[in-house]
Design a protein around this motif. Sequence first.
Motif, PDB file in Angstrom:
ATOM      1  N   VAL A 142       0.849  -1.271   0.031  1.00 27.90           N
ATOM      2  CA  VAL A 142       0.086   0.021  -0.033  1.00 27.90           C
ATOM      3  C   VAL A 142       0.895   1.248   0.058  1.00 27.90           C
ATOM      4  O   VAL A 142       0.694   2.157  -0.664  1.00 27.90           O
ATOM      5  N   VAL A 143       2.206   1.306   0.806  1.00 28.39           N
ATOM      6  CA  VAL A 143       2.770   2.264   0.729  1.00 28.39           C
ATOM      7  C   VAL A 143       4.153   1.703   1.153  1.00 28.39           C
ATOM      8  O   VAL A 143       4.439   0.720   1.764  1.00 28.39           O
ATOM      9  N   ALA A 144       5.017   2.526   0.473  1.00 26.59           N
ATOM     10  CA  ALA A 144       6.619   1.921   0.958  1.00 26.59           C
ATOM     11  C   ALA A 144       7.230   2.828   2.288  1.00 26.59           C
ATOM     12  O   ALA A 144       6.935   3.964   2.438  1.00 26.59           O
ATOM     13  N   PRO A 145       8.106   1.993   2.844  1.00 32.06           N
ATOM     14  CA  PRO A 145       8.532   2.775   4.101  1.00 32.06           C
ATOM     15  C   PRO A 145       9.856   3.767   3.603  1.00 32.06           C
ATOM     16  O   PRO A 145      10.231   3.984   2.618  1.00 32.06           O
ATOM     17  N   SER A 146       9.691   4.808   4.441  1.00 29.46           N
ATOM     18  CA  SER A 146      10.885   5.914   4.292  1.00 29.46           C
ATOM     19  C   SER A 146      12.252   5.163   4.544  1.00 29.46           C
ATOM     20  O   SER A 146      12.595   4.058   4.910  1.00 29.46           O
ATOM     21  N   GLU A 147      13.473   6.139   4.234  1.00 32.52           N
ATOM     22  CA  GLU A 147      14.699   5.546   4.405  1.00 32.52           C
ATOM     23  C   GLU A 147      14.755   5.165   5.968  1.00 32.52           C
ATOM     24  O   GLU A 147      15.463   3.939   6.207  1.00 32.52           O
ATOM     25  N   VAL A 148      14.427   5.882   6.914  1.00 36.54           N
ATOM     26  CA  VAL A 148      14.538   5.665   8.228  1.00 36.54           C
ATOM     27  C   VAL A 148      13.882   4.592   8.609  1.00 36.54           C
ATOM     28  O   VAL A 148      14.323   3.681   9.335  1.00 36.54           O
ATOM     29  N   GLU A 149      12.573   4.593   8.022  1.00 36.29           N
ATOM     30  CA  GLU A 149      11.922   3.148   8.258  1.00 36.29           C
ATOM     31  C   GLU A 149      12.536   1.925   7.676  1.00 36.29           C
ATOM     32  O   GLU A 149      12.380   0.805   8.428  1.00 36.29           O
ATOM     33  N   LEU A 150      13.144   1.974   6.365  1.00 40.12           N
ATOM     34  CA  LEU A 150      13.715   0.906   5.925  1.00 40.12           C
ATOM     35  C   LEU A 150      14.882   0.358   6.934  1.00 40.12           C
ATOM     36  O   LEU A 150      15.127  -0.959   6.892  1.00 40.12           O
ATOM     37  N   PHE A 151      15.616   1.259   7.390  1.00 38.19           N
ATOM     38  CA  PHE A 151      16.663   0.824   8.048  1.00 38.19           C
ATOM     39  C   PHE A 151      16.380   0.234   9.264  1.00 38.19           C
ATOM     40  O   PHE A 151      17.086  -0.875   9.494  1.00 38.19           O
ATOM     41  N   ALA A 152      15.511   0.856  10.114  1.00 39.95           N
ATOM     42  CA  ALA A 152      14.951   0.199  11.067  1.00 39.95           C
ATOM     43  C   ALA A 152      14.116  -1.048  11.041  1.00 39.95           C
ATOM     44  O   ALA A 152      14.456  -1.927  11.769  1.00 39.95           O
ATOM     45  N   LEU A 153      13.583  -1.416   9.916  1.00 36.81           N
ATOM     46  CA  LEU A 153      12.701  -2.359   9.514  1.00 36.81           C
ATOM     47  C   LEU A 153      13.934  -3.618   9.367  1.00 36.81           C
ATOM     48  O   LEU A 153      13.784  -4.669   9.718  1.00 36.81           O
ATOM     49  N   ALA A 154      14.732  -3.350   8.509  1.00 35.67           N
ATOM     50  CA  ALA A 154      15.929  -4.250   8.445  1.00 35.67           C
ATOM     51  C   ALA A 154      16.754  -4.789   9.546  1.00 35.67           C
ATOM     52  O   ALA A 154      16.820  -5.861   9.786  1.00 35.67           O
ATOM     53  N   ASP A 155      16.888  -3.891  10.531  1.00 34.41           N
ATOM     54  CA  ASP A 155      17.365  -4.278  11.780  1.00 34.41           C
ATOM     55  C   ASP A 155      16.479  -4.967  12.513  1.00 34.41           C
ATOM     56  O   ASP A 155      16.851  -6.067  13.181  1.00 34.41           O
ATOM     57  N   ALA A 156      15.123  -4.535  12.682  1.00 32.14           N
ATOM     58  CA  ALA A 156      14.185  -5.258  13.359  1.00 32.14           C
ATOM     59  C   ALA A 156      13.967  -6.850  12.687  1.00 32.14           C
ATOM     60  O   ALA A 156      13.926  -8.054  13.492  1.00 32.14           O
ATOM     61  N   LEU A 157      14.291  -7.157  11.499  1.00 31.23           N
ATOM     62  CA  LEU A 157      13.944  -8.299  10.680  1.00 31.23           C
ATOM     63  C   LEU A 157      15.421  -8.969  10.730  1.00 31.23           C
ATOM     64  O   LEU A 157      15.314 -10.158  10.099  1.00 31.23           O
ATOM     65  N   TRP A 158      16.576  -8.450  11.181  1.00 27.73           N
ATOM     66  CA  TRP A 158      17.636  -9.057  11.144  1.00 27.73           C
ATOM     67  C   TRP A 158      18.062  -9.560   9.791  1.00 27.73           C
ATOM     68  O   TRP A 158      18.562 -10.715   9.502  1.00 27.73           O
ATOM     69  N   CYS A 159      17.938  -8.555   8.761  1.00 30.92           N
ATOM     70  CA  CYS A 159      18.359  -8.863   7.292  1.00 30.92           C
ATOM     71  C   CYS A 159      18.973  -7.574   6.950  1.00 30.92           C
ATOM     72  O   CYS A 159      18.688  -6.596   7.249  1.00 30.92           O
ATOM     73  N   PRO A 160      19.921  -7.848   5.668  1.00 26.38           N
ATOM     74  CA  PRO A 160      20.447  -6.756   5.247  1.00 26.38           C
ATOM     75  C   PRO A 160      19.418  -5.877   4.511  1.00 26.38           C
ATOM     76  O   PRO A 160      18.444  -6.559   3.927  1.00 26.38           O
TER      77      PRO A 160
END
Length: 234
Positions: free
Chosen positions: A48-66
Amino acid sequence: MSHPPFSPAHARAARLRIGLTPEQVVAAMAQLGVRRAAQAVMSWEAGVVAPSEVELFALADALWCPVPELMALQPRSLREHRLARGFSADRLAQRIGMDGHAYARAESEHRWTGSDRQTLFLADALGLEPADLLGVIGRAGELDDLLRQAVEGRWKQYTTPLARLVGAPERTVAQALRTLHQEYAAFNERYMGHLVARSDTARLKEIATERAEWLRALSDRFLDLVGPGASPSP
């Protein structure tokens, strides 16, 4: 600034792989200072919407993925390489000693204006190989053109400009060009030999195809011969 590249399917797969609920994902993101509702994660995964850069970085950390896994692409542009390394534009500009506005302009206009020193710092910060760096600073086409002219003509006169372009010793570049020139000449000799011998058309086409493939990979072949010490200049 536009949203970064993002793959909803890869994000969902990464979350399910480690068994987290959307609520647990946003809780992990909150620990990183990025507070969002669980609905945000579901909206990202639904496309529906894409994350912002800040959200993308935080999401990657939360999901333990690059970060690149969530982007689902091979970085090519300056911005994509920056995102893949988890840098904000301001942080990377500071890291390489470049004015923030100048860096942002280079990214948006796809035109690198950094100094030699800033270019070296950029390559180090983003872990760029010479071929990738040439593409990022917009000089890959120049390398291709010079190499094509070198192998088709008098290669010695291209030693200095190519050495400056890739930041390698002239002696190393000269050795690489000599090798490439010999390889290219071998294709021509084989072709002419079969032509004189009146070989069938299929064999001539086969040699021509091999030469075309060799030319397409010319830059990579050259950089392999020059070695890892090369560092393209702006």
